[in-house]
Every structure is written in structure tokens, then in C-alpha cells.
Design an enzyme around this catalytic site. Structure first.
Site, PDB file in Angstrom:
ATOM      1  N   CYS B 337      39.547 -19.090  19.814  1.00  0.00           N
ATOM      2  CA  CYS B 337      40.637 -20.070  19.859  1.00  0.00           C
ATOM      3  C   CYS B 337      41.980 -19.364  19.839  1.00  0.00           C
ATOM      4  O   CYS B 337      42.919 -19.838  19.189  1.00  0.00           O
ATOM      5  CB  CYS B 337      40.549 -21.000  18.658  1.00  0.00           C
ATOM      6  SG  CYS B 337      39.175 -22.136  18.727  1.00  0.00           S
ATOM      7  N   ASP B 338      42.086 -18.223  20.479  1.00  0.00           N
ATOM      8  CA  ASP B 338      43.320 -17.472  20.468  1.00  0.00           C
ATOM      9  C   ASP B 338      43.832 -17.396  21.895  1.00  0.00           C
ATOM     10  O   ASP B 338      43.132 -16.926  22.787  1.00  0.00           O
ATOM     11  CB  ASP B 338      43.081 -16.063  19.920  1.00  0.00           C
ATOM     12  CG  ASP B 338      44.378 -15.343  19.640  1.00  0.00           C
ATOM     13  OD1 ASP B 338      45.185 -15.190  20.578  1.00  0.00           O
ATOM     14  OD2 ASP B 338      44.586 -14.938  18.485  1.00  0.00           O
TER      15      ASP B 338
END
Lengths: 389, 389
Positions: B337-338
Site C-alpha cells: 500500500c505504498d
């Protein structure tokens, strides 16, 4: 270098003295992140006071330390998990499956099945294939669609990696229904480290337009996930957490009247200020007599916890015992034999001219996105150690 | 996508079939790096055949797997270590302390003392304070001074993080002597992934000038460390290892006549082509109907082993079982989720249009600078697994 914490009066009593007292009384033989649980509690309460009826889903990826999850479970927090391991961590610390959302839009099919089996019922998606994986492995689950809204004022705007545009989102809501899923709402992200609440307005305006289009298309949406973006103090002024959260909620309620459920996913804004990294100077040097600046090398770098210094995006605050001495600019770098392991070069950092190898350096407000970014053993350096007090 | 290995005839027999046979016969439930020890042996012999009288100090940081170190000890390799842990690893696998150099110019004082106690006698330095630490903790040790030579033609030129200029180097040789150390030579680095031997010429010319200046100043130098830069095949043509090494040595001997000892530090050039990462497609998607390219998300990204894709610097080669299908460009990203976890976006990657979630993807020549860069558990993803065959 004096550090100004940005915090509500309510949390002032607990920080930073507890961290400082602990750190001052101990020696560390490797870079160590020290986390203050009471500071996390105070921040949770401060954010919750502003967020009101919105549920806080703590973004576990910011710092998944067992004790932090356990404390937040006690406080009534919900959780946003990025992976199977993060879900397992939350459940192990007592979170109810109903309070854990699987927020990564990129999930392994077998992890979806596992999560569904654990009782997780809320999943994020931004693509047809993701909905198909969810329908196949968590039939009947609730899903929210993540949107791209490109009007960010964040310090670190997100790329187009996550989310889809309006037309795609409307189609995905239809497709979810056709697949037997429950399309319950939408999510977005204003961008990491959005320093002032007012910066949310353009994104919320754009989202309200998309939300209305979905309602007009007949979708019964009852969940708005406003994501993260809640800031931490890294030297530039930020709004205090309660005021910030309250202002965001005011803007949300004005634009999304009567939405049944609202969730927010603070990560950095929950834990960053609760942590300090204790590091050490390895070397100070000049490369040439003609050099403008010294180089200062720490025992921690981009590959051992300070990954968010990439592109000099996040600028941490440093403190040393020599900060009363004359200061001067330096290029700051990590200890590895990797030429990319430089923290700040384009905008040098001001540190005492008297600094030398062996000196302790405190790196403030490093409780988020540090410990888990650390490499397993790059150059033979051990991962960032973590102590929770 | 057919892969063309660049290798000497001598190593052709062992690769890539052994890796492929192993990988094809097994399933993996997480991203896994598979290393072929025989391929490492073949590459050692190919490099050694070209390097002749130069000692190979394998740059342990490229891949410190126990079995690789053990194999290289058996083959007679020496070692360049970046840290205490890497030295310990070499000694544990049977390396003689006399064959291990402590090549990081940024060393913890206590690690210098520990290394000296273990029998390590050769240390790198590029600064006064580093020499002082060495003199205090390894009195009488041999040191070489690392130079900055800024004429690189490498794919990934190094920053100014390591080394010093000529005037500083001459002063450091004097200072080392004054501190009771043995200043024995100099080192430099042409830059990582220098694809053709001919590209070494400008750097060697500059170094020869500095070397002569040191001799003229009365320094008795008997060690030239030519560093690394030996390339691996990532899609662009490279010289075969024996020919490459022989040409470099020819250029070195012509410019540094009669230097007693020469050492070289291949890392990437030793192990990269001996490894393949087995990964999996997590998701394929489009963000909008107006998008030029698909997105393909793998279960491995920048924070789980592919850190060298930063800035799209190293471009890996991908293989799938669908490579006979029509191909098309895609943006390739990791599973976290980066938003920074994107591998190739500016220059999209060509992959089969039929690719879908669950498909296996082989990432070729990933034996160097992958496993140890992997984060401990970012987003809850486990570190890159490693299997040595």
C-alpha cells in the site's frame, strides 16, 4: 535544535518527557526506535475527539508493533490491514473481525479466502480482476471502490498506483453487484502528510461529485472511507490533531449529508510522534578542501529504517547533546556501502560543527513507516530495533 | 521474451538449465530467490581467468548467503566485507582473516576493534576521523585510501558519498603514517554495472595520475584496489566476464606498472546471473478507459527485494509462461500500500496481454542486491525467501 511538538493540550502532559527520560537513562548498541504507548493513546483520543462519529481504522502498516495494536484495541480503534499478516496481528491482539478492513487493493486470492474465513467482511477494490478474486474467495462480501482524485496538496502526493477514475468506479459498483458482492461505498486518499485540514477541500469536492453520480445511478452507498493523510510534525507547521480532524469532518458532513458510515485511516498521524530513533554518528568528514559542506554519516540510513527520506520527501528533526554549539550545514548519509544511502544532500541539514563519531543523535517523530521498512540485513547491518515503553 | 545470457563458453554448460529445472518442478507460496551455486562457481572461474594475478575479494554485500560464501572459500576467493556481521559470516565459513578486508569507509569504532581482534588487518578509509578510529582500535593496521574519480560511464554512477580527492588522499597517506598505521595503497570504484571494459579507461587514467603523485611524494604503495563495477546481464549487451576482466587487467598493468598487489571486488558481477526470483502476478488493471497502459502488480516490489529499481536504474528481465502470446506495455508495481512501490512506470515493461492474477513471473539475474535489501515486514509482507541449490 529545539523541537516543537504539535499537539493538543490534552496530550501535552505525556510527551515528550517519558520518551526522553527512557532514552537518556539507557545505552543502545544499534539504532533503536523507542515508542511511547501513552503518546499513542493520547493521539488516538485527540483524533477521535475531532473525528466524532467516524470510525478510526488505524493503518497498521504505519507501525504494526504488537503492543500498539493491543493498546488501540483497548481504546476501541478499528483497523485497516494491508495483508494477511497484519490481519492476523490485529486478531491476535483481540480485535474483532468486524472491526478489521482489508484495505489493500492488491490482494492474493488465497489471502482473501483466508481473511473471509477469519470473519473479515470488508474489502477494498479498484479493478475488475480484484472484484472477481473477492467474489470467488469471499462470496457476498462488502466492498468499497477506491477512487483516484488528482487534486492533492499533500507533502507527498500519491501516484496513480491506487484507485480508478469516476467512470470506472461506477462500472465497478455495477460489476460488484453482478458478481454477488455488496458494493457499500467509496474510498479515496488526500495524500500522505496533508499538513492542514483546509487542503482536503478540493479532494472532498471532487469526491462529492463522484459520490452523487453513484447515488444518481441508483447505488445505495452507506460507507465513505476518507483514508489517511493525517500529518505528523516534521518541522513544518501542522494543525493540532483534534482541530484538524474536526475540521475535516465538518467539511465531510457538509459535502456528504446523511452518509450512514464514515471511516478514517490515520497511520502516520497516529504513531509518528510517539517514536524517537536513537542513532549514533559513525563518521564526519570532508571529501576535499573545496567542499562546501561536511558529510555526517549515521549508523542508520535509507535501508535500515529511514526509507521515507527517498527524494528527501520526509525531513526528520535531529537532536544532539551538542546543539548549543555553533551549527553548520552537512550532507547526512547512512552507514552502508551503497551510494544511494544518502538521507539529505540537496537540502543539507544543520548540525553542530563539533559533532563527531560516537555522538548520539535523536531522530524525532519517527514512529511511523520506519521499523518495518528496515531491510533484513543489508550490508550485514541488523534491522532497526524496536522498544515499546 | 527470450533471455540471452552473456557468459563465457566455460560457464555455458551449467546455466540456466539447472535453475529452470528446479523452479519448474516446485511451487512457492511467497516470492523466492533461487540461487545456483554451480553458476557462482563458473562465474568465479571465468572472472579469475581474466583477472589473473589480481586477488578477487568478493563483495559480500551483493549476496551474503552462507552457502555462497562457503563455496567461494573453497574456490580460493578473498572477501570484501562491509560490516562486522559480514566479516563474521566469512570467518564462520572458513575464510582466513588475512583474506578478508574491511572495505566500508564508515565503520563503528567497536567493530574495528572486534575485526582487528579477529585478525583482520586491511581497512579502507577516506577521512581523518576514520584513520583516527582505525589507529585507536587496530594500531599498526594496513589501510588503503579510497579516491573519488568522477569520470564514470557506469549505468549507475556512484555519488560522492565515498572517497576523497587527490590532495586529501595524499594528506591522508601522510596522516596514516603519523598515526602509526601502514598506508599501503589506494582504491576507487568505476561505478556499479560498468557494462564494457573499455569504459574503465578514463577512470584508470585519472587514478594513475593520483597514484604517481603519491609515489612522487615518497609513499611506498604496494596495493591497488580496483573495486567493483563488473556487470551482470540486464538486457543490454555486456562483455563476457573473462574477456572483460582480462581487458581491465591489461589496462591496469599498462597504467600501474610493477604494482605488487592488485585486488578486485566483484559483487553483482559474481552472483547476479546465478539467481532467479520466482514471483506471482497479484492483479492486472486499468485505472481509466483513457489510460495508455495496463498496470500489472506483482507480489514483490521495491520494499521486498527489488530496491535497485529505484529511479528505474536496474531493469530486470521478466519471463512468463504466456510469452508466446501478444505482448503489450504495462506499468509494473509491487504489492504494498505504498505509492512509491512502483518498479517501472517511465519506461513501461512489455508483458503478455493475457497475463492475469496468479500467473508465475520469473525475474532473471536477480542474485545480487535483492535478498538483503528486502524489508523485514513492510505492510506485513514477509522478506524475500532464499533457496540455494
Amino acid at each position: 535544535m529545539t523541537l516543537h511538538f504539535a499537539q493538543d493540550a490534552s496530550s501535552f502532559a505525556v510527551a515528550p518527557s517519558r520518551l526522553d527520560a527512557y532514552v537518556a537513562s539507557r545505552s543502545f548498541d544499534q539504532p533503536t526506535l523507542v515508542m511511547d504507548l501513552d503518546r499513542v493513546s493520547a493521539q488516538y483520543r485527540a483524533l477521535k475527539a475531532g473525528l466524532g462519529r467516524a470510525d478510526i481504522h488505524y493503518a497498521v502498516k504505519a507501525n504494526p508493533a504488537r503492543q500498539i495494536i493491543a493498546r488501540l484495541v483497548d481504546l476501541g480503534s478499528h483497523f485497516d490491514a494491508a495483508s494477511k499478516a497484519e490481519i492476523a496481528q490485529c486478531l491476535a491482539e483481540g480485535a474483532s473481525p468486524a472491526d478489521v478492513s482489508f484495505g489493500n487493493t492488491i490482494k492474493r486470492a488465497s489471502d482473501i479466502a483466508w481473511a473471509w474465513d477469519q470473519g473479515i467482511t470488508l474489502f477494498a477494490a479498484d479493478a475488475e480482476e480484484e472484484l472477481e478474486k473477492i467474489a470467488a474467495n469471499a462470496p457476498g462480501a462488502s466492498v468499497y471502490i477506491r477512487l483516484i482524485v488528482e487534486v492533492s496538496h499533500a507533502d507527498w502526493p500519491l501516484t496513480r498506483k491506487f484507485g480508478c477514475d469516476k467512470d470506472m468506479a461506477l462500472r465497478l459498483l455495477d460489476y460488484a453487484k453482478a458478481l454477488g458482492l455488496r458494493p457499500v461505498g467509496m474510498s479515496f486518499h488526500v495524500g500522505s502528510q496533508t499538513r492542514q485540514a483546509a487542503m482536503w477541500a478540493p479532494t472532498l469536492d471532487a469526491m462529492a461529485h463522484i459520490w452523487q453520480a453513484a447515488l444518481d445511478a441508483g447505488h445505495m452507498l452507506d460507507l465513505l472511507n476518507i483514508g489517511g493523510g493525517f500529518p505528523a510534525f516534521y518541522g513544518e507547521e501542522i494543525d493540532a490533531p483534534t482541530a484538524y480532524a474536526a475540521q475535516v469532518m465538518q467539511m465531510v458532513e457538509a459535502r456528504f449529508p446523511n452518509v450512514a458510515n464514515i471511516m478514517a485511516e490515520p497511520g502516520r498521524g497516529m504513531v509518528a510522534e510517539a517514536g524517537v530513533i536513537v542513532a549514533e554518528v559513525m563518521l564526519t568528514s570532508r571529501k576535499s578542501d573545496r567542499d562546501m559542506h561536511r558529510w555526517v554519516f549515521l549508523d542508520i540510513g535509507r535501508f535500515s529504517g529511514l526509507a521515507e527520506t527517498e527524494g528527501e520527501a520526509i525531513r526528520y528533526q535531529f537532536e544532539t547533546a551538542r546543539d548549543a554549539d555553533p551549527m553548520g550545514p552537512c550532507i547526512l548519509a547512512g552507514p552502508s556501502c551503497d551510494s544511494a544511502d544518502v538521507l539529505y544532500e540537496k537540502r543539507p541539514v544543520s548540525l553542530p560543527l563539533s559533532l563527531k563519531a560516537g555522538d548520539r543523535v535523536l531522530i524525532r517523530n519517527t514512529g511511523a513507516y520506519t521499523s518495518t521498512y528496515s531491510s533484513v540485513c543489508f550490508n550485514g547491518f541488523p534491522p532497526l530495533d524496536v522498544v515499546v515503553i
